[in-house]
Scaffold this motif. Structure first.
Motif, PDB file in Angstrom:
ATOM      1  N   ARG A 196       0.845  -1.200   0.000  1.00  0.00           N
ATOM      2  CA  ARG A 196       0.000   0.000   0.000  1.00  0.00           C
ATOM      3  C   ARG A 196       0.878   1.247   0.000  1.00  0.00           C
ATOM      4  O   ARG A 196       0.674   2.178  -0.780  1.00  0.00           O
ATOM      5  CB  ARG A 196      -0.888  -0.026   1.248  1.00  0.00           C
ATOM      6  N   PHE A 197       1.889   1.250   0.890  1.00  0.00           N
ATOM      7  CA  PHE A 197       2.798   2.406   0.919  1.00  0.00           C
ATOM      8  C   PHE A 197       3.455   2.626  -0.434  1.00  0.00           C
ATOM      9  O   PHE A 197       3.596   3.773  -0.884  1.00  0.00           O
ATOM     10  CB  PHE A 197       3.886   2.217   1.991  1.00  0.00           C
ATOM     11  N   ALA A 198       3.884   1.542  -1.094  1.00  0.00           N
ATOM     12  CA  ALA A 198       4.583   1.671  -2.379  1.00  0.00           C
ATOM     13  C   ALA A 198       3.742   2.468  -3.369  1.00  0.00           C
ATOM     14  O   ALA A 198       4.256   3.344  -4.085  1.00  0.00           O
ATOM     15  CB  ALA A 198       4.908   0.283  -2.951  1.00  0.00           C
ATOM     16  N   CYS A 199       2.439   2.178  -3.409  1.00  0.00           N
ATOM     17  CA  CYS A 199       1.560   2.868  -4.367  1.00  0.00           C
ATOM     18  C   CYS A 199       1.249   4.292  -3.902  1.00  0.00           C
ATOM     19  O   CYS A 199       1.241   5.233  -4.702  1.00  0.00           O
ATOM     20  CB  CYS A 199       0.271   2.068  -4.554  1.00  0.00           C
ATOM     21  N   GLU A 200       1.035   4.449  -2.591  1.00  0.00           N
ATOM     22  CA  GLU A 200       0.742   5.768  -2.049  1.00  0.00           C
ATOM     23  C   GLU A 200       1.956   6.693  -2.184  1.00  0.00           C
ATOM     24  O   GLU A 200       1.814   7.912  -2.405  1.00  0.00           O
ATOM     25  CB  GLU A 200       0.342   5.629  -0.573  1.00  0.00           C
ATOM     26  N   LEU A 216      -4.675   5.764  -5.063  1.00  0.00           N
ATOM     27  CA  LEU A 216      -3.486   4.909  -5.202  1.00  0.00           C
ATOM     28  C   LEU A 216      -3.324   4.019  -3.980  1.00  0.00           C
ATOM     29  O   LEU A 216      -2.886   2.871  -4.072  1.00  0.00           O
ATOM     30  CB  LEU A 216      -2.236   5.773  -5.421  1.00  0.00           C
ATOM     31  N   ARG A 217      -3.669   4.565  -2.836  1.00  0.00           N
ATOM     32  CA  ARG A 217      -3.598   3.804  -1.593  1.00  0.00           C
ATOM     33  C   ARG A 217      -4.552   2.609  -1.630  1.00  0.00           C
ATOM     34  O   ARG A 217      -4.176   1.494  -1.261  1.00  0.00           O
ATOM     35  CB  ARG A 217      -3.973   4.773  -0.467  1.00  0.00           C
ATOM     36  N   THR A 218      -5.775   2.853  -2.088  1.00  0.00           N
ATOM     37  CA  THR A 218      -6.743   1.757  -2.187  1.00  0.00           C
ATOM     38  C   THR A 218      -6.278   0.727  -3.213  1.00  0.00           C
ATOM     39  O   THR A 218      -6.380  -0.486  -2.982  1.00  0.00           O
ATOM     40  CB  THR A 218      -8.146   2.299  -2.574  1.00  0.00           C
ATOM     41  N   PHE A 219      -5.759   1.209  -4.332  1.00  0.00           N
ATOM     42  CA  PHE A 219      -5.201   0.284  -5.331  1.00  0.00           C
ATOM     43  C   PHE A 219      -4.134  -0.601  -4.674  1.00  0.00           C
ATOM     44  O   PHE A 219      -4.103  -1.817  -4.860  1.00  0.00           O
ATOM     45  CB  PHE A 219      -4.598   1.079  -6.501  1.00  0.00           C
ATOM     46  N   GLY A 220      -3.263   0.016  -3.870  1.00  0.00           N
ATOM     47  CA  GLY A 220      -2.207  -0.737  -3.189  1.00  0.00           C
ATOM     48  C   GLY A 220      -2.766  -1.760  -2.209  1.00  0.00           C
ATOM     49  O   GLY A 220      -2.223  -2.857  -2.059  1.00  0.00           O
TER      50      GLY A 220
END
Lengths: 304, 304
Positions: A196-200, A216-220
């Motif tokens: 999640r962090f990686a995408c956020e 992006l966080r939700t995507f992660g």
């Protein structure tokens, strides 16, 4: 193989190469004015732990989410390198005799086997510390506001309420099997939080508005859930040669997994569902989100 | 007892109390939006490791150097709490069976004895991570520029080229005794770097110019050298009841110390010399530097 897949694999390979170069640079540099000396054996053990031929999926996600939102690649590479140092520390400590007691990692001896237990503990500690060093260092060309947000988000994803907390729940799960909700919490902490962090992180690097950061966080999060279900499936169905580490360990330890509770057919349709949801979330970006969408499929259907 | 000493002891006690309150607040808060859940047993083990009745010398140095240069006490308290979390993680990991293998710390069972080895590894990891969380969090009322500088300086003081590097050199010293220069490097990394950071942090918090930051940094270095010589003397001359931990360990392990190489009379006059130099450095601040000067004497002549 479709064009999308070939593109994705090429991009993943390039991201891994650039990430390794960035980590190498951070580990090779002479001691900074704020440092006194760098003990060569400790640096070697850190290299052994972090330069291990991994796929570098997390840095890839940082790079691609930053790129999607207009963030600079050079800064994203530094943040990806920091994240990979942090991920690698967790593997070094997780492999210790008092933890998972693993001798092999990607087909190579783990750090405490190649060196010794004390060195593995310290190499892990130093990799965790280096992650924050890399983000805050002047070489990471980002505003101080973004650096502060990255340090905070990474510390929360990695700390008591994130990855380390998930490892603690995982220890407890060997004695008292959690129910399905408990497993979801455990997994979202242990492996989900860093993905999640990686995408956020991409959105923080790009200085995006809160709404995009949340997206992006939700995507992660979705990608993280897919990652874990795929991992449990692989532990069940793959062999240790393909995985480069011991498999079948969950069953041997009586470790509860969602796949174990609900079965393989459920797991496969849940993977489909998660990838569809993640893909729909990025639909507004059209083709520009192709790599991230491909990453989600890759995570779900990988063979090792 | 002189007025200065009474003042100093009162201030040290107040700083310890406020630091404990700040750490308690950080450990007690409900999971932030960026966190998922906080496993109670892990939080308890972290408390055991950090709320251990320590003197809180490092937070005191942060508070007093910030105060000397006009920094806010509330912000300095947060940074001091972060530093104490980091210092405590290093003790938790240092006590592990694969490291120093200590059962006692300040008269209480060490974390791996009170809990288990895996939990002690994770509690240490979580305390290290929490240190960076506390600095970067919105509750720490400092400009982002100062937060970035604090994260970087702390990571460098604690990492490969600082404290963890010093612990690695310490492991190696059990097999091949370093010479006097080697011992100075080892000690300046293992214990000196965090004490130096504590004093330098005050200047960062206060937003002081580079020259003042350098002065406080040098003061911290001198204090760190005095601290280590005093520590070696105590290991030689004190008993385990006074220290709340095993003593005579250096000799038992054949561990080289400057005091061992050069003798007790040398050590006592070196302590005098270091304290004089440190005091002279702060002379420009006059009486306002009284507490820091008293701290240097306290470090040199403490009995436990």
């Amino acid at each position: 193989m479709s064009r999308i897949n070939t593109d994705f694999e090429e991009k993943l390979r390039a991201a891994a190469e650039d990430t390794v170069a960035a980590i190498n640079a951070a580990l090779s540099q002479a001691p900074d004015a704020d440092e006194i000396a760098r003990p060569p054996r400790l640096v070697e053990a850190m290299r052994h732990g972090v330069l291990n031929g991994g796929k570098r999926l997390r840095p890839f996600l940082v790079l691609e989410s930053a790129s999607l939102l207009g963030g600079e690649r050079a800064a994203a590479l530094r943040v990806g390198a920091a994240l990979e140092c942090l991920h690698s520390y967790s593997l070094v400590h997780d492999d210790l005799p008092a933890m998972d007691d693993d001798d092999l990692r990607r087909g190579k001896p783990t750090v405490h086997v190649a060196y010794d237990e004390a060195t593995a503990i310290l190499a892990g500690d130093a990799l965790l510390t280096l992650a924050f060093d890399i983000i805050a260092a002047p070489e990471t060309d980002l505003p101080d506001r973004a650096k502060t947000e990255l340090v905070l988000a990474l510390a929360r994803a990695a700390g008591i309420g994130g990855m380390v907390g998930g490892q603690a729940l995982d220890l407890a799960a060997e004695h008292a099997a959690p129910d399905a909700d408990g497993i979801v919490t455990l997994q979202s902490m242990k492996t989900g939080a860093l993905l999640r962090f990686a995408c956020e992180a991409g959105a923080i690097i790009a200085g995006s508005p809160a709404e995009e950061r949340r997206r992006l966080r939700t995507f992660g999060e979705l990608l993280g859930r897919a990652f874990q279900i795929a991992d449990d499936l692989l532990d069940l169905t793959s062999d240790s040669q393909t995985m480069g580490k011991a498999t079948g360990k969950d069953a041997a330890r009586n470790k509860a997994t969602l796949v174990g509770l609900r079965g393989q057919p459920w797991a496969e349709s849940e993977l489909e569902r998660l990838i569809e949801e993640a893909t729909a979330l990025l639909a507004p970006y059209g083709e520009r989100a192709e790599s991230l969408v491909a990453a989600a499929s890759f995570v779900a259907w990988r063979k090792s």
